[in-house]
Every structure is written in structure tokens, then in C-alpha cells.
Design an enzyme around this catalytic site. Structure first.
Site, PDB file in Angstrom:
ATOM      1  CE  LYS A  61      13.976  36.773  10.628  1.00 34.20           C
ATOM      2  NZ  LYS A  61      14.791  37.472  11.631  1.00 34.20           N
ATOM      3  CB  THR A  62       7.783  40.338  10.306  1.00 31.12           C
ATOM      4  OG1 THR A  62       8.200  39.174  11.025  1.00 31.12           O
ATOM      5  CG2 THR A  62       6.259  40.336  10.185  1.00 31.12           C
ATOM      6  CD  GLU A  93       9.598  36.683   9.329  1.00 34.84           C
ATOM      7  OE1 GLU A  93      10.012  36.750  10.491  1.00 34.84           O
ATOM      8  OE2 GLU A  93       8.505  37.154   8.960  1.00 34.84           O
TER       9      GLU A  93
END
Length: 199
Positions: A120-121, A164
Site C-alpha cells: 500500500k505505501t 493509503e
């Protein structure tokens, strides 16, 4: 937003600090509590936030003690018996979870939300960088520091927001994204979901 001040319980978390930066860049007064000092809390203090590290209502800055002027944002990592959390609840403050605040901030924006167990990051950072390099001036809430902006959060002037979006305790259901990026699903957070079918 009608409030002038935003107080964060757990301000040093990666997601909470990104929201704190959003409000700092937006001209709000920002303060908060965290259990321990870190490089993130140090950066926030350097950017203008007032942070303390003891659960003590007396350490809350005076300007943040008016429920008509102060919004409180907390992370679920803060226990329900936390002294400052109880104080805000008992004295009529508007107290919101981080995920609720993120959902509120996303209203009226074109939202790109990145979800998944892994990556995600990285992907949120990649999308944010693409938008910045194309002069699209996005708002971004990232779970890590993006070297291009030397930060994990920015408050842009456009209607585009990249965030995110964590699945833990269904926090991502606070968002209604225009584009949802689902990277993958793995057997994570089973203390909450219990089974892969539930996830």
C-alpha cells in the site's frame, strides 16, 4: 471545518502524523499526545505542532481546552481508559477516529484509495509522485515518507486526494473512492476478520 484546533491522541503514528501534517499545512493549530518521542513527532514539532509524552490533561495546551474550537482525533491504539481520551469524551468535545476523519476530509474530492495486505505505501507513494510531477497538486495521506516531498502527507489545492486505505477493523469503509486500487489479499489481521472468507 468549523474548528480552529485539532488535537491528536497518538500523533506519532504514521497515519496520524500524515493527518496532523494535513491540518498544519492547512493553517490549523495542531497539538497532541504520544507515548514516546520519535523522528515523526520531532518533525511535527519542528513544523509547528505542540506534542507531549505523558497522559496528563494538564499538559494539553490551554488553547485546545475549548470544545467549541477543538476537534479531537484518536487512533484505536489509544485505550479507552486513557486519561486524556476520557477527559475529551466527558467534556463534550467532538472526538473522531482517524478513519472517520480521513473519510470526512475526502468528501467532495476525487479520491484514489489504495488497499491491500502488501504494498500500500509503495503504490500510494508512486501515484502521489506521478500526480505531483504532472503538476496536479494532490492531497496525499501516505503510510511512509515520500522522498520527493520529504513527508508522509501533503495538503494540495486540487480536488484529487490519494490515500493509503487500511482494511484493519474495516477502516477503509469510511471512504467512497472514485478509484479503488486493490493490490492483494492475504491472511492478515485475522484477530479481527477471523477467516479469509470474512476478509
Amino acid at each position: 471545518m468549523e474548528y480552529k484546533n485539532v488535537y491528536f491522541l497518538g500523533i506519532g503514528g504514521i497515519g496520524m502524523s500524515a493527518l496532523a501534517r494535513y491540518f498544519l499545512h492547512g493553517g490549523y493549530a495542531v497539538a497532541g499526545y504520544d507515548r514516546t518521542p520519535s523522528h515523526l513527532t520531532g518533525e511535527l514539532e519542528a513544523e509547528g505542532a505542540v506534542v507531549h509524552y505523558e497522559d496528563d490533561v494538564r499538559l494539553i495546551p490551554e488553547g485546545f481546552l475549548d470544545p467549541k474550537k477543538t476537534m479531537v482525533v484518536y487512533t484505536p491504539a489509544v485505550p479507552q481508559d486513557h486519561g486524556e481520551y476520557r477527559y475529551f469524551r466527558e467534556h463534550g468535545f467532538c472526538v473522531e477516529k482517524r478513519s472517520q476523519m480521513l473519510g470526512y476530509l475526502s468528501q467532495g474530492k476525487f479520491v484514489i484509495a489504495v488497499a491491500g495486505t502488501h504494498g500500500k505505501t509503495t503504490v500510494t507513494s508512486m501515484i502521489t509522485q506521478i500526480l505531483i510531477l504532472n503538476k496536479m497538486d494532490p492531497t496525499a495521506v501516505i503510510g511512509g515518507k515520500l522522498p520527493l516531498i520529504n513527508s508522509n502527507g501533503i495538503s494540495g489545492k486540487s480536488e484529487t486526494m490519494v490515500c493509503e486505505s487500511c482494511e484493519f477493523v474495516d477502516t477503509f469503509l469510511q471512504l467512497s473512492p472514485d478509484i479503488a486500487v486493490l493490490l492483494n489479499i492475504d491472511n492478515d489481521h485475522l484477530d479481527y476478520f477471523k477467516t479469509m472468507e470474512n476478509m
